[in-house]
Design a protein around this motif. Structure first.
Motif, mmCIF file in Angstrom:
data_model
loop_
_atom_site.group_PDB
_atom_site.id
_atom_site.type_symbol
_atom_site.label_atom_id
_atom_site.label_comp_id
_atom_site.label_asym_id
_atom_site.label_seq_id
_atom_site.Cartn_x
_atom_site.Cartn_y
_atom_site.Cartn_z
ATOM 1 N N UNK A 218 0.878 -1.192 0.000
ATOM 2 C CA UNK A 218 0.000 0.000 0.000
ATOM 3 C C UNK A 218 0.903 1.226 0.000
ATOM 4 N N UNK A 219 0.717 2.121 -0.982
ATOM 5 C CA UNK A 219 1.483 3.384 -1.053
ATOM 6 C C UNK A 219 0.847 4.438 -0.148
ATOM 7 N N UNK A 220 1.659 5.102 0.587
ATOM 8 C CA UNK A 220 1.177 6.094 1.552
ATOM 9 C C UNK A 220 1.635 7.495 1.087
ATOM 10 N N UNK A 221 0.723 8.462 1.018
ATOM 11 C CA UNK A 221 1.010 9.833 0.574
ATOM 12 C C UNK A 221 0.609 10.852 1.655
ATOM 13 N N UNK A 222 1.264 11.966 1.555
ATOM 14 C CA UNK A 222 0.848 13.096 2.403
ATOM 15 C C UNK A 222 1.070 14.406 1.629
ATOM 16 N N UNK A 223 0.324 15.491 1.961
ATOM 17 C CA UNK A 223 0.445 16.810 1.325
ATOM 18 C C UNK A 223 1.421 17.678 2.119
ATOM 19 N N UNK A 224 2.267 18.387 1.389
ATOM 20 C CA UNK A 224 3.181 19.369 2.007
ATOM 21 C C UNK A 224 2.875 20.749 1.430
ATOM 22 N N UNK A 225 2.789 21.783 2.239
ATOM 23 C CA UNK A 225 2.461 23.131 1.741
ATOM 24 C C UNK A 225 3.626 23.748 0.972
ATOM 25 N N UNK A 226 3.293 24.442 -0.099
ATOM 26 C CA UNK A 226 4.287 25.205 -0.853
ATOM 27 C C UNK A 226 3.951 26.699 -0.682
ATOM 28 N N UNK A 227 4.778 27.453 -0.007
ATOM 29 C CA UNK A 227 4.520 28.864 0.319
ATOM 30 C C UNK A 227 5.431 29.744 -0.533
ATOM 31 N N UNK A 228 4.854 30.754 -1.259
ATOM 32 C CA UNK A 228 5.629 31.761 -1.984
ATOM 33 C C UNK A 228 4.902 33.109 -1.898
ATOM 34 N N UNK A 229 5.589 34.165 -2.286
ATOM 35 C CA UNK A 229 5.038 35.530 -2.171
ATOM 36 C C UNK A 229 4.788 36.117 -3.555
#
Length: 270
Positions: A218-229
């Motif tokens: 089973x592949x496990x994923x998670x979201x990471x935030x990408x912050x820019x201005x």
């Protein structure tokens, strides 16, 4: 001696004479009859009045003539110039004065001969003639021409610009720390070991297959935030000036001369 029109001799002659203008006066006889109006004035190199240019407007004649100043009595209060003894014969005998005429000694002598008394004994010599030789024609009777001016003070308002301040408009950078909440998703694997409903049931050995190495992936994923201005236009500032009207009141004490007239005897005064 050459002659000049008054305005050519003194462009500010109205100020010189305190606002009085001979060219705005009418010509009357001593009996009170209007015979014309003053069109201009001729003066010599020293500024002495020598002739009035008169626009004659009578029933029998209409022309411009030169009238020696000594034959006139000027009354600024009445706005009139009086002349005594200007007859029809004299008017007809005077040369017509036009704009292109040259007023030289010969022309003046034609004018003087009309008004000069036969008993004057004056003989005209173009090289030596002087206006003082004909005081009846060019001499002003000072007793009959006394004038004095009445003065008054006035408040004169002038304006000048002064700097009262200065406005400087600029910009600077301010920094602040901004907290941003970003919802993210993370996957995790849940392994449960449960007792099946068929627990304890006998299984046919022939149907049972034992295997090794069986793996479930089973592949496990998670979201990471990408912050820019990013930069945006927040507002626009317009700088300009407007002029407001105001009224400033000032007061001061001014003086004015008034005329006092004292008479003696039985006089008829105008």
């Amino acid at each position: 001696m050459p002659l000049h029109k008054l305005e050519h001799f003194d462009q500010n002659y109205r100020e010189t004479f305190g606002g009085d203008d001979l060219k705005a006066l009418d010509l009357y006889t001593g009996g009170g009859d209007r015979v014309g109006s003053v069109g201009d004035v001729l003066v010599d190199d020293d500024g002495h009045f020598r002739y009035l240019i008169i626009d004659i407007s009578l029933d029998f004649v209409s022309k411009k003539i030169l009238l020696p100043i000594g034959l006139c009595r000027i009354s600024y209060p009445e706005r009139r110039v009086y002349v005594d003894g200007l007859s029809r014969q004299q008017i007809e005998g005077l040369p017509d004065h036009t704009e292109d005429v040259i007023v030289n000694n010969d022309y003046e002598e034609k004018v003087r001969s009309v008004f000069r008394s036969p008993t004057s004994g004056v003989t005209s010599d173009r090289d030596t003639y002087n206006y003082q030789e004909d005081p009846d024609l060019y001499g002003l009777n000072e007793q009959s021409h006394q004038t004095f001016k009445l003065y008054e003070e006035r408040l004169i308002a002038n304006k000048h610009r002064i700097k009262t301040g200065e406005v400087t408009v600029g910009k600077h950078i301010e920094t602040e720390t901004v907290h941003l909440t970003v919802p993210v998703q993370k996957e995790r694997v849940l392994i449960e070991r449960v007792t099946p409903t068929e627990a304890g049931k006998v299984v046919n050995p022939n149907e049972l297959q034992f295997q090794e190495g069986e793996v479930a992936r089973i592949e496990v994923y998670e979201e990471t935030p990408e912050i820019h201005k990013e930069a945006f236009v927040r507002e626009e500032v317009r700088v300009k000036k407007v002029v407001e009207q105001d009224t400033v009141e000032a007061q001061d004490t001014i003086r004015r001369e008034e005329l006092d007239v004292d008479t003696a005897g039985n006089l008829h005064l105008q």
